[in-house]
Structure formats: structure tokens, C-alpha cells
Write a protein that holds these residues in place. Structure first.
Motif, mmCIF file in Angstrom:
data_model
loop_
_atom_site.group_PDB
_atom_site.id
_atom_site.type_symbol
_atom_site.label_atom_id
_atom_site.label_comp_id
_atom_site.label_asym_id
_atom_site.label_seq_id
_atom_site.Cartn_x
_atom_site.Cartn_y
_atom_site.Cartn_z
ATOM 1 N N LEU A 108 2.374 -0.002 -11.271
ATOM 2 C CA LEU A 108 3.235 1.188 -11.291
ATOM 3 C C LEU A 108 2.928 2.168 -10.170
ATOM 4 O O LEU A 108 3.819 2.893 -9.731
ATOM 5 N N ALA A 109 1.653 2.236 -9.732
ATOM 6 C CA ALA A 109 1.281 3.210 -8.706
ATOM 7 C C ALA A 109 0.042 2.733 -7.963
ATOM 8 O O ALA A 109 -0.781 1.991 -8.498
ATOM 9 N N VAL A 110 -0.079 3.192 -6.721
ATOM 10 C CA VAL A 110 -1.257 2.938 -5.890
ATOM 11 C C VAL A 110 -1.839 4.292 -5.524
ATOM 12 O O VAL A 110 -1.162 5.109 -4.895
ATOM 13 N N SER A 111 -3.072 4.537 -5.958
ATOM 14 C CA SER A 111 -3.745 5.824 -5.722
ATOM 15 C C SER A 111 -2.860 7.015 -6.102
ATOM 16 O O SER A 111 -2.752 7.989 -5.372
ATOM 17 N N GLY A 112 -2.205 6.889 -7.253
ATOM 18 C CA GLY A 112 -1.398 7.982 -7.773
ATOM 19 C C GLY A 112 0.013 8.070 -7.217
ATOM 20 O O GLY A 112 0.797 8.898 -7.669
ATOM 21 N N ARG A 113 0.344 7.235 -6.257
ATOM 22 C CA ARG A 113 1.696 7.257 -5.663
ATOM 23 C C ARG A 113 2.554 6.172 -6.316
ATOM 24 O O ARG A 113 2.248 4.981 -6.207
ATOM 25 N N GLU B 48 3.223 0.053 2.718
ATOM 26 C CA GLU B 48 3.069 1.298 3.472
ATOM 27 C C GLU B 48 1.834 2.079 3.026
ATOM 28 O O GLU B 48 1.065 2.574 3.848
ATOM 29 N N ILE B 49 1.620 2.169 1.738
ATOM 30 C CA ILE B 49 0.446 2.892 1.223
ATOM 31 C C ILE B 49 -0.834 2.178 1.639
ATOM 32 O O ILE B 49 -1.781 2.809 2.102
#
Length: 92
Positions: free
Chosen positions: A49-54, A64-65
Motif C-alpha cells: 500500500l505504501a513505501v516509506s509512508g508514501r 520512482e520512490i
């Protein structure tokens, strides 16, 4: 499925119907189809759902993250067997 360079997993975007059935907000969520690297902390069928809160909902967003996190620790927000959790990994 698409293998995110360096992540070591194959991801599949969720369909609108899958999101609705699971109560996941529109535009979020990727299913882990296959794990190529055991040190990711991910398992097949996890929902990312998210990578490091993003929040992420596309393979492009994850790529991109991760490009800006090479060599750094990140946490991945997932749902595993219906339970939300975070797993930590270092981006190679």
C-alpha cells in the motif's frame, strides 16, 4: 507482472473491483505476485500500500520512490492475510 529493478519482487496493480472488495482506497495497492529476494520481507499475495509512508498504486510510483532510496532503509506498508503491518528493507 513487473519486476521492480532492485526490489526483487513481481508486482501486479490491483483492479478497481479488487480494491473495492478489500476496502482499499482508489488508486492504491499492488499485489506481490512473486518474491525473488527473500530479504525484502515480502511474501506472495501481500498487498503493498505504501513505501516509506508514501501511498502507491502503480509500479511507476514504486520505482520512482525507490530510485531516491538506493542504499537506504525503507518501510513497506502492507496487508498480509488481512492484517496491516510494516516490513523493513534496505533498497539495493
Amino acid at each position: 507482472t513487473v519486476d521492480i529493478k532492485g526490489l526483487g519482487v513481481n508486482l501486479i496493480p490491483l483492479t478497481g473491483i479488487e480494491r473495492k472488495d478489500m476496502g482499499i482506497p482508489s488508486g492504491r495497492g499492488l499485489k506481490v505476485a512473486r518474491v525473488l529476494r527473500k530479504d525484502t520481507g515480502l511474501l506472495p499475495d501481500d498487498l503493498l500500500l505504501a513505501v516509506s509512508g508514501r501511498p502507491v498504486g502503480s509500479i511507476a510510483q514504486v520505482s520512482e520512490i525507490l530510485k531516491s532510496k538506493i542504499g537506504k532503509d525503507v518501510f513497506l506498508t502492507i496487508i498480509r492475510k488481512g492484517k496491516p503491518m510494516n516490513v523493513n528493507m534496505t533498497v539495493p
